[in-house]
Design a protein around this motif. Structure first.
Motif, PDB file in Angstrom:
ATOM      1  N   MET A   1     112.790  39.334  33.525  1.00 21.79           N
ATOM      2  CA  MET A   1     113.435  38.206  32.898  1.00 21.79           C
ATOM      3  C   MET A   1     112.590  36.958  33.152  1.00 21.79           C
ATOM      4  O   MET A   1     112.125  36.726  34.262  1.00 21.79           O
ATOM      5  N   SER A   2     112.379  36.151  32.108  1.00 21.46           N
ATOM      6  CA  SER A   2     111.546  34.956  32.258  1.00 21.46           C
ATOM      7  C   SER A   2     112.180  33.773  31.529  1.00 21.46           C
ATOM      8  O   SER A   2     113.139  33.923  30.778  1.00 21.46           O
ATOM      9  N   ILE A   3     111.619  32.617  31.783  1.00 24.44           N
ATOM     10  CA  ILE A   3     112.038  31.385  31.133  1.00 24.44           C
ATOM     11  C   ILE A   3     110.781  30.707  30.599  1.00 24.44           C
ATOM     12  O   ILE A   3     109.732  30.726  31.246  1.00 24.44           O
ATOM     13  N   ARG A   4     110.857  30.140  29.418  1.00 22.13           N
ATOM     14  CA  ARG A   4     109.723  29.446  28.816  1.00 22.13           C
ATOM     15  C   ARG A   4     109.539  28.103  29.517  1.00 22.13           C
ATOM     16  O   ARG A   4     110.521  27.411  29.804  1.00 22.13           O
ATOM     17  N   CYS A   5     108.299  27.734  29.788  1.00 22.64           N
ATOM     18  CA  CYS A   5     108.005  26.444  30.395  1.00 22.64           C
ATOM     19  C   CYS A   5     106.952  25.753  29.553  1.00 22.64           C
ATOM     20  O   CYS A   5     105.900  26.337  29.261  1.00 22.64           O
ATOM     21  N   GLU A   6     107.238  24.524  29.165  1.00 27.25           N
ATOM     22  CA  GLU A   6     106.292  23.707  28.417  1.00 27.25           C
ATOM     23  C   GLU A   6     106.137  22.379  29.138  1.00 27.25           C
ATOM     24  O   GLU A   6     107.123  21.685  29.383  1.00 27.25           O
ATOM     25  N   ILE A   7     104.892  22.053  29.497  1.00 27.17           N
ATOM     26  CA  ILE A   7     104.586  20.784  30.151  1.00 27.17           C
ATOM     27  C   ILE A   7     103.691  20.010  29.197  1.00 27.17           C
ATOM     28  O   ILE A   7     102.592  20.465  28.863  1.00 27.17           O
ATOM     29  N   VAL A   8     104.183  18.860  28.764  1.00 24.78           N
ATOM     30  CA  VAL A   8     103.475  18.052  27.775  1.00 24.78           C
ATOM     31  C   VAL A   8     103.269  16.658  28.342  1.00 24.78           C
ATOM     32  O   VAL A   8     104.211  16.030  28.822  1.00 24.78           O
ATOM     33  N   SER A   9     102.012  16.184  28.295  1.00 29.40           N
ATOM     34  CA  SER A   9     101.740  14.803  28.694  1.00 29.40           C
ATOM     35  C   SER A   9     101.635  13.972  27.420  1.00 29.40           C
ATOM     36  O   SER A   9     101.822  14.487  26.317  1.00 29.40           O
ATOM     37  N   GLN A  10     101.303  12.715  27.551  1.00 30.35           N
ATOM     38  CA  GLN A  10     101.265  11.837  26.384  1.00 30.35           C
ATOM     39  C   GLN A  10     100.204  12.241  25.369  1.00 30.35           C
ATOM     40  O   GLN A  10     100.336  11.941  24.191  1.00 30.35           O
ATOM     41  N   ASP A  11      99.144  12.920  25.832  1.00 29.97           N
ATOM     42  CA  ASP A  11      98.042  13.215  24.923  1.00 29.97           C
ATOM     43  C   ASP A  11      97.778  14.696  24.657  1.00 29.97           C
ATOM     44  O   ASP A  11      96.950  15.027  23.821  1.00 29.97           O
ATOM     45  N   ARG A  12      98.492  15.605  25.362  1.00 33.14           N
ATOM     46  CA  ARG A  12      98.212  17.024  25.139  1.00 33.14           C
ATOM     47  C   ARG A  12      99.280  17.916  25.763  1.00 33.14           C
ATOM     48  O   ARG A  12     100.068  17.475  26.599  1.00 33.14           O
ATOM     49  N   THR A  13      99.247  19.166  25.352  1.00 37.83           N
ATOM     50  CA  THR A  13     100.070  20.180  25.989  1.00 37.83           C
ATOM     51  C   THR A  13      99.295  20.689  27.190  1.00 37.83           C
ATOM     52  O   THR A  13      98.178  21.188  27.051  1.00 37.83           O
ATOM     53  N   GLY A  64     105.677  11.163  36.927  1.00 48.09           N
ATOM     54  CA  GLY A  64     106.883  10.704  36.260  1.00 48.09           C
ATOM     55  C   GLY A  64     107.113  11.379  34.927  1.00 48.09           C
ATOM     56  O   GLY A  64     106.274  12.105  34.418  1.00 48.09           O
ATOM     57  N   GLY A  65     108.276  11.137  34.386  1.00 43.41           N
ATOM     58  CA  GLY A  65     108.654  11.716  33.101  1.00 43.41           C
ATOM     59  C   GLY A  65     110.076  12.237  33.157  1.00 43.41           C
ATOM     60  O   GLY A  65     110.872  11.849  34.022  1.00 43.41           O
ATOM     61  N   VAL A  66     110.379  13.131  32.227  1.00 45.14           N
ATOM     62  CA  VAL A  66     111.699  13.754  32.181  1.00 45.14           C
ATOM     63  C   VAL A  66     111.542  15.250  31.954  1.00 45.14           C
ATOM     64  O   VAL A  66     110.526  15.705  31.427  1.00 45.14           O
ATOM     65  N   ALA A  67     112.549  15.997  32.359  1.00 47.38           N
ATOM     66  CA  ALA A  67     112.586  17.435  32.121  1.00 47.38           C
ATOM     67  C   ALA A  67     113.937  17.782  31.527  1.00 47.38           C
ATOM     68  O   ALA A  67     114.976  17.320  32.008  1.00 47.38           O
ATOM     69  N   GLU A  68     113.885  18.580  30.474  1.00 47.53           N
ATOM     70  CA  GLU A  68     115.106  19.109  29.872  1.00 47.53           C
ATOM     71  C   GLU A  68     115.139  20.600  30.163  1.00 47.53           C
ATOM     72  O   GLU A  68     114.166  21.310  29.900  1.00 47.53           O
ATOM     73  N   VAL A  69     116.245  21.036  30.742  1.00 42.46           N
ATOM     74  CA  VAL A  69     116.408  22.444  31.069  1.00 42.46           C
ATOM     75  C   VAL A  69     117.482  23.026  30.171  1.00 42.46           C
ATOM     76  O   VAL A  69     118.598  22.488  30.082  1.00 42.46           O
ATOM     77  N   GLN A  70     117.139  24.112  29.513  1.00 41.43           N
ATOM     78  CA  GLN A  70     118.067  24.908  28.735  1.00 41.43           C
ATOM     79  C   GLN A  70     118.000  26.322  29.300  1.00 41.43           C
ATOM     80  O   GLN A  70     117.045  26.656  30.007  1.00 41.43           O
ATOM     81  N   PRO A  71     118.964  27.180  29.021  1.00 42.62           N
ATOM     82  CA  PRO A  71     118.956  28.519  29.620  1.00 42.62           C
ATOM     83  C   PRO A  71     117.665  29.319  29.379  1.00 42.62           C
ATOM     84  O   PRO A  71     117.266  30.114  30.224  1.00 42.62           O
ATOM     85  N   GLU A  72     116.987  29.071  28.257  1.00 42.97           N
ATOM     86  CA  GLU A  72     115.798  29.859  27.925  1.00 42.97           C
ATOM     87  C   GLU A  72     114.493  29.074  27.992  1.00 42.97           C
ATOM     88  O   GLU A  72     113.427  29.663  27.784  1.00 42.97           O
ATOM     89  N   ILE A  73     114.543  27.739  28.230  1.00 39.25           N
ATOM     90  CA  ILE A  73     113.324  26.932  28.203  1.00 39.25           C
ATOM     91  C   ILE A  73     113.444  25.696  29.082  1.00 39.25           C
ATOM     92  O   ILE A  73     114.509  25.085  29.172  1.00 39.25           O
ATOM     93  N   VAL A  74     112.323  25.350  29.727  1.00 33.31           N
ATOM     94  CA  VAL A  74     112.196  24.103  30.482  1.00 33.31           C
ATOM     95  C   VAL A  74     111.113  23.296  29.768  1.00 33.31           C
ATOM     96  O   VAL A  74     109.987  23.766  29.616  1.00 33.31           O
ATOM     97  N   THR A  75     111.478  22.096  29.320  1.00 33.22           N
ATOM     98  CA  THR A  75     110.524  21.226  28.643  1.00 33.22           C
ATOM     99  C   THR A  75     110.301  19.988  29.503  1.00 33.22           C
ATOM    100  O   THR A  75     111.249  19.258  29.790  1.00 33.22           O
ATOM    101  N   VAL A  76     109.043  19.786  29.903  1.00 31.68           N
ATOM    102  CA  VAL A  76     108.679  18.628  30.708  1.00 31.68           C
ATOM    103  C   VAL A  76     107.909  17.664  29.819  1.00 31.68           C
ATOM    104  O   VAL A  76     106.884  18.035  29.235  1.00 31.68           O
ATOM    105  N   LEU A  77     108.421  16.447  29.680  1.00 25.42           N
ATOM    106  CA  LEU A  77     107.728  15.374  28.973  1.00 25.42           C
ATOM    107  C   LEU A  77     107.242  14.416  30.045  1.00 25.42           C
ATOM    108  O   LEU A  77     108.000  13.604  30.562  1.00 25.42           O
TER     109      LEU A  77
END
Length: 147
Positions: A1-13, A64-77
């Motif tokens: 079982m896994s969770i998607r993780c996306e880390i995005v900065s201002q200029d790139r993934t 710094g930034g924000v992270a949104e966690v959903q059951p299937e994905i973590v998105t870091v802005l």
């Protein structure tokens, strides 16, 4: 079982993959995010994001930034983020010296300029600490022996 993780900065993934766990530097402390975590939104402080997949750990700095966690994905802005293996130690050291020199000249009258210098110093210190702690070191394995 896994969770998607996306880390995005201002200029790139910076990172995008399925992982076993994500460890975030939340404002109230580190938080571990596993698959099917309850939804949440959190601000991030300067620190390290750690992701583990198949027993291997990968480490990123985040300023710094924000992270949104959903059951299937973590998105870091992230305001700024990078893989520790990509950090140029000499460049980080030079940025630290520049920021320290600016502060030694005295506190600028312009509050925004002072905050920018202070942020540059904090980020340089974070990057240097991460490089010294993680870069070049063998990534730890978390697989258990089957004996």
């Amino acid at each position: 079982m896994s969770i998607r993780c996306e880390i995005v900065s201002q200029d790139r993934t910076v990172f995008e993959d399925d992982v076993d766990i994500v460890v975030l530097p939340g404002m109230d402390g580190e938080m571990g995010i596993l698959p099917h975590h309850a939804p949440l939104l959190t601000t991030l402080k300067y620190g390290l994001i750690k992701v583990r997949m198949q027993g291997e750990e990968q480490v990123f700095t985040v300023a710094g930034g924000v992270a949104e966690v959903q059951p299937e994905i973590v998105t870091v802005l992230a305001d700024a983020a990078e893989d520790v293996t990509e950090i140029d130690e000499e460049r980080a050291e030079a940025a630290k010296r520049r920021a320290e020199e600016m502060l030694e000249k005295g506190v600028p009258a312009d509050t925004d300029k002072y905050l920018a210098i202070e942020a540059a110093l904090r980020r340089s210190n974070l990057r240097l600490e991460a490089v010294r702690r993680y870069k070049g070191a063998k990534r730890p394995s978390y697989q258990q022996d089957e004996n």
